[in-house]
Design a protein around this motif. Structure first.
Motif, PDB file in Angstrom:
ATOM      1  N   LYS A  39       0.841  -1.191   0.000  1.00 46.11           N
ATOM      2  CA  LYS A  39       0.000   0.000   0.000  1.00 46.11           C
ATOM      3  C   LYS A  39       0.876   1.241   0.000  1.00 46.11           C
ATOM      4  N   ARG A  40       0.463   2.216  -0.767  1.00 45.62           N
ATOM      5  CA  ARG A  40       1.225   3.462  -0.815  1.00 45.62           C
ATOM      6  C   ARG A  40       0.921   4.289   0.416  1.00 45.62           C
ATOM      7  N   THR A  41       1.935   4.916   0.925  1.00 46.71           N
ATOM      8  CA  THR A  41       1.776   5.785   2.081  1.00 46.71           C
ATOM      9  C   THR A  41       1.292   7.142   1.613  1.00 46.71           C
ATOM     10  N   ASN A  42       0.240   7.624   2.244  1.00 43.45           N
ATOM     11  CA  ASN A  42      -0.230   8.965   1.929  1.00 43.45           C
ATOM     12  C   ASN A  42       0.621   9.962   2.699  1.00 43.45           C
ATOM     13  N   TYR A  43       1.297  10.809   1.971  1.00 42.54           N
ATOM     14  CA  TYR A  43       2.143  11.797   2.597  1.00 42.54           C
ATOM     15  C   TYR A  43       1.348  13.076   2.807  1.00 42.54           C
ATOM     16  N   THR A  44       1.237  13.481   4.043  1.00 42.11           N
ATOM     17  CA  THR A  44       0.558  14.719   4.362  1.00 42.11           C
ATOM     18  C   THR A  44       1.614  15.783   4.603  1.00 42.11           C
ATOM     19  N   LYS A  45       1.458  16.902   3.950  1.00 38.45           N
ATOM     20  CA  LYS A  45       2.425  17.984   4.057  1.00 38.45           C
ATOM     21  C   LYS A  45       2.362  18.591   5.458  1.00 38.45           C
ATOM     22  N   ALA A  46       3.497  18.845   6.051  1.00 41.59           N
ATOM     23  CA  ALA A  46       3.589  19.537   7.337  1.00 41.59           C
ATOM     24  C   ALA A  46       4.000  20.976   7.068  1.00 41.59           C
ATOM     25  N   VAL A  47       3.359  21.898   7.768  1.00 43.45           N
ATOM     26  CA  VAL A  47       3.676  23.322   7.647  1.00 43.45           C
ATOM     27  C   VAL A  47       4.212  23.789   8.996  1.00 43.45           C
ATOM     28  N   ILE A  48       5.408  24.362   8.986  1.00 43.68           N
ATOM     29  CA  ILE A  48       6.069  24.833  10.208  1.00 43.68           C
ATOM     30  C   ILE A  48       6.200  26.341  10.104  1.00 43.68           C
ATOM     31  N   HIS A  49       5.704  27.045  11.128  1.00 45.51           N
ATOM     32  CA  HIS A  49       5.868  28.498  11.100  1.00 45.51           C
ATOM     33  C   HIS A  49       6.018  29.043  12.517  1.00 45.51           C
ATOM     34  N   VAL A  50       6.509  30.265  12.599  1.00 46.14           N
ATOM     35  CA  VAL A  50       6.745  30.940  13.877  1.00 46.14           C
ATOM     36  C   VAL A  50       5.599  31.914  14.119  1.00 46.14           C
ATOM     37  N   ASN A  51       5.002  31.822  15.296  1.00 48.44           N
ATOM     38  CA  ASN A  51       3.861  32.648  15.649  1.00 48.44           C
ATOM     39  C   ASN A  51       4.353  33.960  16.273  1.00 48.44           C
ATOM     40  N   GLN A  52       4.256  35.064  15.533  1.00 47.67           N
ATOM     41  CA  GLN A  52       4.749  36.358  16.009  1.00 47.67           C
ATOM     42  C   GLN A  52       3.941  36.889  17.187  1.00 47.67           C
ATOM     43  N   LYS A  53       2.654  36.571  17.241  1.00 44.93           N
ATOM     44  CA  LYS A  53       1.825  37.037  18.360  1.00 44.93           C
ATOM     45  C   LYS A  53       2.309  36.457  19.682  1.00 44.93           C
ATOM     46  N   GLY A  86      14.846  15.355   6.781  1.00 48.15           N
ATOM     47  CA  GLY A  86      14.702  15.127   5.349  1.00 48.15           C
ATOM     48  C   GLY A  86      14.533  16.437   4.608  1.00 48.15           C
ATOM     49  N   PRO A  87      14.176  16.340   3.333  1.00 51.38           N
ATOM     50  CA  PRO A  87      14.047  17.558   2.534  1.00 51.38           C
ATOM     51  C   PRO A  87      12.866  18.415   2.973  1.00 51.38           C
ATOM     52  N   CYS A  88      13.046  19.709   2.836  1.00 53.94           N
ATOM     53  CA  CYS A  88      11.991  20.673   3.153  1.00 53.94           C
ATOM     54  C   CYS A  88      12.236  21.919   2.309  1.00 53.94           C
ATOM     55  N   ARG A  89      11.265  22.824   2.314  1.00 58.22           N
ATOM     56  CA  ARG A  89      11.456  24.074   1.576  1.00 58.22           C
ATOM     57  C   ARG A  89      10.863  25.223   2.367  1.00 58.22           C
ATOM     58  N   VAL A  90      11.523  26.364   2.265  1.00 55.19           N
ATOM     59  CA  VAL A  90      11.068  27.577   2.941  1.00 55.19           C
ATOM     60  C   VAL A  90      10.235  28.366   1.937  1.00 55.19           C
ATOM     61  N   MET A  91       9.033  28.745   2.351  1.00 54.87           N
ATOM     62  CA  MET A  91       8.098  29.441   1.468  1.00 54.87           C
ATOM     63  C   MET A  91       7.905  30.873   1.957  1.00 54.87           C
ATOM     64  N   TYR A  92       7.957  31.832   1.035  1.00 56.30           N
ATOM     65  CA  TYR A  92       7.633  33.232   1.328  1.00 56.30           C
ATOM     66  C   TYR A  92       6.564  33.646   0.348  1.00 56.30           C
ATOM     67  N   ARG A  93       5.362  33.878   0.841  1.00 54.73           N
ATOM     68  CA  ARG A  93       4.233  34.266   0.000  1.00 54.73           C
ATOM     69  C   ARG A  93       3.506  35.446   0.628  1.00 54.73           C
ATOM     70  N   PRO A  94       3.979  36.672   0.394  1.00 56.69           N
ATOM     71  CA  PRO A  94       3.324  37.830   1.001  1.00 56.69           C
ATOM     72  C   PRO A  94       1.922  38.078   0.452  1.00 56.69           C
ATOM     73  N   ASP A  95       1.670  37.639  -0.795  1.00 60.05           N
ATOM     74  CA  ASP A  95       0.348  37.858  -1.389  1.00 60.05           C
ATOM     75  C   ASP A  95      -0.634  36.731  -1.072  1.00 60.05           C
ATOM     76  N   GLU A  96      -0.130  35.566  -0.673  1.00 62.57           N
ATOM     77  CA  GLU A  96      -0.976  34.421  -0.345  1.00 62.57           C
ATOM     78  C   GLU A  96      -0.581  33.854   1.014  1.00 62.57           C
ATOM     79  N   PRO A  97      -0.876  34.562   2.124  1.00 59.86           N
ATOM     80  CA  PRO A  97      -0.495  34.044   3.434  1.00 59.86           C
ATOM     81  C   PRO A  97      -1.342  32.828   3.818  1.00 59.86           C
TER      82      PRO A  97
END
Length: 116
Positions: A39-53, A86-97
């Motif tokens: 069976k294929r493993t369903n990979y769910t994307k994890a989102v990591i961010h810093v809460n400024q508040k 493992g691999p990851c990517r840093v995303m900067y999207r000021p128009d699509e937060p």
């Protein structure tokens, strides 16, 4: 014997197969059992961010509440340190937060470890 031929029945050792418009009606079958060993493993994307508040709140109150949020599926995990294995990517999207308002975050499908 599996019931795939519509209206077929057995008389002694002979099968009687009715014809509909000159042809028997056969439902599609499968060849053998369905696989469950690969069976294929369903990979769910994890989102990591810093809460400024929380950072501002910690600065004003002197507390040390965790400021890093890891969201995978519907689960939120909070901590002070996150190790991504493992691999990851840093995303900067000021128009699509993100829905929480974050404009910079890290995405990964790799395993991670949150240290509280």
């Amino acid at each position: 014997s599996k019931g795939r031929v519509k209206g077929a029945y057995k008389v002694g050792r002979t099968w009687v197969i009715p014809l509909f418009d000159g042809m028997p009606v056969v439902t599609p079958g499968t060849r053998g059992p369905k696989r469950n060993w690969s069976k294929r493993t369903n990979y769910t994307k994890a989102v990591i961010h810093v809460n400024q508040k929380v950072i501002r709140q910690n600065h004003n109150t002197g507390e040390r509440n965790p400021v890093i949020t890891v969201k995978r599926g519907s689960k939120n995990t909070y901590g002070h340190t996150v190790e991504v294995n493992g691999p990851c990517r840093v995303m900067y999207r000021p128009d699509e937060p993100l829905h929480c308002g974050a404009r910079v975050w890290i995405e990964t499908i790799s395993d991670f470890k949150v240290i509280a």
